[in-house]
Design a protein around this motif. Structure first.
Motif, PDB file in Angstrom:
ATOM      1  N   GLN A 226       1.109  -2.862  -2.716  1.00  0.00           N
ATOM      2  CA  GLN A 226       0.263  -2.528  -3.853  1.00  0.00           C
ATOM      3  C   GLN A 226       1.023  -2.686  -5.165  1.00  0.00           C
ATOM      4  OE1 GLN A 226      -2.968  -1.806  -4.034  1.00  0.00           O
ATOM      5  NE2 GLN A 226      -3.387  -1.809  -1.836  1.00  0.00           N
ATOM      6  N   VAL A 227       2.269  -2.234  -5.209  1.00  0.00           N
ATOM      7  CA  VAL A 227       3.063  -2.359  -6.434  1.00  0.00           C
ATOM      8  C   VAL A 227       3.354  -3.828  -6.739  1.00  0.00           C
ATOM      9  CG1 VAL A 227       5.299  -1.826  -7.487  1.00  0.00           C
ATOM     10  CG2 VAL A 227       4.067  -0.044  -6.244  1.00  0.00           C
ATOM     11  N   ARG A 228       3.593  -4.630  -5.720  1.00  0.00           N
ATOM     12  CA  ARG A 228       3.850  -6.060  -5.922  1.00  0.00           C
ATOM     13  C   ARG A 228       2.587  -6.843  -6.256  1.00  0.00           C
ATOM     14  NH1 ARG A 228       7.329  -8.669  -1.178  1.00  0.00           N
ATOM     15  NH2 ARG A 228       7.351 -10.371  -2.704  1.00  0.00           N
ATOM     16  N   GLY A 229       1.438  -6.254  -6.001  1.00  0.00           N
ATOM     17  CA  GLY A 229       0.187  -6.957  -6.251  1.00  0.00           C
ATOM     18  C   GLY A 229      -0.149  -7.978  -5.191  1.00  0.00           C
ATOM     19  N   THR A 230       0.326  -7.733  -3.968  1.00  0.00           N
ATOM     20  CA  THR A 230       0.132  -8.697  -2.875  1.00  0.00           C
ATOM     21  C   THR A 230      -0.641  -8.093  -1.703  1.00  0.00           C
ATOM     22  OG1 THR A 230       2.312  -8.112  -1.963  1.00  0.00           O
ATOM     23  CG2 THR A 230       2.222  -9.994  -3.467  1.00  0.00           C
ATOM     24  N   ALA A 231      -1.514  -7.141  -1.971  1.00  0.00           N
ATOM     25  CA  ALA A 231      -2.245  -6.451  -0.901  1.00  0.00           C
ATOM     26  C   ALA A 231      -3.563  -7.129  -0.560  1.00  0.00           C
ATOM     27  CB  ALA A 231      -2.479  -4.993  -1.274  1.00  0.00           C
ATOM     28  N   GLY A 232      -3.818  -8.291  -1.135  1.00  0.00           N
ATOM     29  CA  GLY A 232      -5.016  -9.040  -0.767  1.00  0.00           C
ATOM     30  C   GLY A 232      -6.304  -8.373  -1.205  1.00  0.00           C
ATOM     31  N   GLU A 233      -7.284  -8.392  -0.324  1.00  0.00           N
ATOM     32  CA  GLU A 233      -8.619  -7.892  -0.656  1.00  0.00           C
ATOM     33  C   GLU A 233      -8.624  -6.419  -1.011  1.00  0.00           C
ATOM     34  OE1 GLU A 233     -13.104  -7.688   1.390  1.00  0.00           O
ATOM     35  OE2 GLU A 233     -11.432  -8.610   2.458  1.00  0.00           O
ATOM     36  N   ARG A 234      -7.654  -5.674  -0.509  1.00  0.00           N
ATOM     37  CA  ARG A 234      -7.619  -4.236  -0.764  1.00  0.00           C
ATOM     38  C   ARG A 234      -6.743  -3.873  -1.964  1.00  0.00           C
ATOM     39  NH1 ARG A 234      -4.227  -5.548   3.363  1.00  0.00           N
ATOM     40  NH2 ARG A 234      -2.142  -4.618   3.431  1.00  0.00           N
ATOM     41  N   GLN A 235      -6.288  -4.866  -2.726  1.00  0.00           N
ATOM     42  CA  GLN A 235      -5.414  -4.608  -3.865  1.00  0.00           C
ATOM     43  C   GLN A 235      -6.111  -3.738  -4.908  1.00  0.00           C
ATOM     44  OE1 GLN A 235      -2.084  -5.590  -4.454  1.00  0.00           O
ATOM     45  NE2 GLN A 235      -2.337  -4.144  -6.137  1.00  0.00           N
ATOM     46  N   VAL A 236      -5.404  -2.712  -5.348  1.00  0.00           N
ATOM     47  CA  VAL A 236      -5.875  -1.828  -6.415  1.00  0.00           C
ATOM     48  C   VAL A 236      -5.346  -2.372  -7.743  1.00  0.00           C
ATOM     49  CG1 VAL A 236      -5.810   0.525  -7.330  1.00  0.00           C
ATOM     50  CG2 VAL A 236      -5.897   0.138  -4.846  1.00  0.00           C
ATOM     51  N   ASP A 237      -6.175  -2.365  -8.767  1.00  0.00           N
ATOM     52  CA  ASP A 237      -5.770  -2.872 -10.068  1.00  0.00           C
ATOM     53  C   ASP A 237      -4.769  -1.946 -10.745  1.00  0.00           C
ATOM     54  OD1 ASP A 237      -7.458  -5.055  -9.819  1.00  0.00           O
ATOM     55  OD2 ASP A 237      -9.135  -4.065 -10.862  1.00  0.00           O
ATOM     56  N   GLY A 238      -3.816  -2.552 -11.428  1.00  0.00           N
ATOM     57  CA  GLY A 238      -2.940  -1.806 -12.325  1.00  0.00           C
ATOM     58  C   GLY A 238      -1.973  -0.853 -11.653  1.00  0.00           C
ATOM     59  N   VAL A 239      -1.431  -1.231 -10.505  1.00  0.00           N
ATOM     60  CA  VAL A 239      -0.513  -0.331  -9.789  1.00  0.00           C
ATOM     61  C   VAL A 239       0.913  -0.529 -10.308  1.00  0.00           C
ATOM     62  CG1 VAL A 239       0.369   0.432  -7.566  1.00  0.00           C
ATOM     63  CG2 VAL A 239      -1.976  -0.422  -7.750  1.00  0.00           C
ATOM     64  N   GLU A 240       1.380   0.399 -11.101  1.00  0.00           N
ATOM     65  CA  GLU A 240       2.767   0.414 -11.557  1.00  0.00           C
ATOM     66  C   GLU A 240       3.624   1.305 -10.669  1.00  0.00           C
ATOM     67  OE1 GLU A 240       4.322  -1.090 -14.159  1.00  0.00           O
ATOM     68  OE2 GLU A 240       2.552  -2.231 -14.785  1.00  0.00           O
ATOM     69  N   ARG A 241       2.989   2.303 -10.060  1.00  0.00           N
ATOM     70  CA  ARG A 241       3.742   3.261  -9.238  1.00  0.00           C
ATOM     71  C   ARG A 241       2.838   3.733  -8.107  1.00  0.00           C
ATOM     72  NH1 ARG A 241       5.230   6.832 -13.045  1.00  0.00           N
ATOM     73  NH2 ARG A 241       7.424   6.167 -13.219  1.00  0.00           N
ATOM     74  N   ALA A 242       3.436   3.926  -6.930  1.00  0.00           N
ATOM     75  CA  ALA A 242       2.693   4.412  -5.760  1.00  0.00           C
ATOM     76  C   ALA A 242       3.551   5.407  -5.002  1.00  0.00           C
ATOM     77  CB  ALA A 242       2.303   3.245  -4.848  1.00  0.00           C
ATOM     78  N   VAL A 243       2.896   6.305  -4.293  1.00  0.00           N
ATOM     79  CA  VAL A 243       3.586   7.357  -3.532  1.00  0.00           C
ATOM     80  C   VAL A 243       3.162   7.291  -2.071  1.00  0.00           C
ATOM     81  CG1 VAL A 243       3.717   9.860  -3.149  1.00  0.00           C
ATOM     82  CG2 VAL A 243       3.974   8.929  -5.457  1.00  0.00           C
ATOM     83  N   ALA A 244       4.150   7.303  -1.190  1.00  0.00           N
ATOM     84  CA  ALA A 244       3.910   7.332   0.255  1.00  0.00           C
ATOM     85  C   ALA A 244       4.448   8.628   0.826  1.00  0.00           C
ATOM     86  CB  ALA A 244       4.590   6.149   0.939  1.00  0.00           C
ATOM     87  N   THR A 245       3.752   9.168   1.824  1.00  0.00           N
ATOM     88  CA  THR A 245       4.227  10.370   2.504  1.00  0.00           C
ATOM     89  C   THR A 245       4.349  10.107   3.995  1.00  0.00           C
ATOM     90  OG1 THR A 245       2.062  11.345   3.005  1.00  0.00           O
ATOM     91  CG2 THR A 245       2.985  11.782   0.817  1.00  0.00           C
TER      92      THR A 245
END
Length: 265
Positions: A226-245
């Motif tokens: 998502q941060v790289r902008g390579t998630a294909g059809e499920r890509q969220v716009d404008g992802v500068e930061r993401a959190v995983a748990t």
């Protein structure tokens, strides 16, 4: 079941499903969650998973279908639970010199915390009951501090949560600083109407696929995509930061990883 205390809790027939049901019923009693809240979360995750070619379960499901699915242990319906999946995940970690020649995603903050093994110890302790997820809260606070995150609702665009049940996702919101426990039901409802809120589980989360032992790692990999902008059809716009748990056992162990487009200073 070895994720629970083998001595003091052996006579209490806990499984991952009955554990989730116990907690979901506590959330309903303490904070006013309803079956509809769990169903809305599950339906959203399935909707996201339908756009993920790597998901195990790829079908749009309505909240009504979730509520009509069989009960596993009250109040948990089958379609609120994750599937049993097979799969693997791999990532490459390297230093800044190697990363600079590629299109990297930076680990801005990371923390892991272990809690008491026995669930009974976590039911009535002051400040953190069985549904407060103390280990996740402490990990989030440390990871946010490293990443310079002070307002996760505004500074994080995507959350990929290790939540095997839709009620477990709701339980994580307060621990991640997204709302108070009492505000949880309203926060679920706000997600249906406010596009400015973070996007949760664009991959579909564990309800889309649950390859045990890789499930938490998949959350980090999805955030990287998502941060790289390579998630294909499920890509969220404008992802500068993401959190995983990631969580283990009966949530005795919790990890939070903050990924971003740029390194922290």
């Amino acid at each position: 079941n070895t994720i629970f205390d083998p001595i003091y809790e052996k006579d209490f027939p806990l499984t991952t499903i009955t554990m989730a049901a116990l907690r979901a019923s506590m959330l309903m009693r303490l904070y006013g969650y309803t079956h509809r809240h769990w169903a809305e979360i599950a339906a959203r995750n399935y909707r996201h998973a339908a756009r993920n070619p790597l998901a195990h379960f790829r079908r749009v499901v309505t909240p009504e279908e979730v509520l009509q699915s069989p009960l596993l242990a009250w109040p948990i319906h089958r379609m609120e639970a994750c599937p049993m999946s097979e799969g693997a995940c791999a990532m490459i970690l390297c230093d800044a010199d190697h990363a600079a020649r590629r299109r990297p995603v930076w680990i801005q903050g990371y923390a892991s915390t272990s809690d008491s093994y026995a669930m009974g110890d976590r039911i009535h302790r002051p400040g953190a009951t069985l549904v407060d997820l103390l280990s996740l809260r402490l990990s989030a606070q440390r990871a946010y501090r490293e990443a310079g995150v002070t307002d996760p609702r505004r500074q994080v665009r995507v959350f990929e949560l290790y939540s095997a049940f839709s009620s477990a996702e709701a339980m994580a919101y307060p621990a991640l600083g997204l709302c108070t426990s009492a505000e949880g039901p309203a926060f679920v409802e706000q997600q249906l109407a406010d596009p400015g809120l973070p996007v949760f589980n664009p991959s579909g989360g564990p309800q889309g696929a649950n390859p045990v032992s890789a499930t938490a790692m998949v959350r980090i990999a999805e955030c990287a995509l998502q941060v790289r902008g390579t998630a294909g059809e499920r890509q969220v716009d404008g992802v500068e930061r993401a959190v995983a748990t990631g969580q283990g056992g009966a949530t005795q162990f919790s990890t939070v990883c903050v990924l971003g487009r740029h390194p922290t200073s």
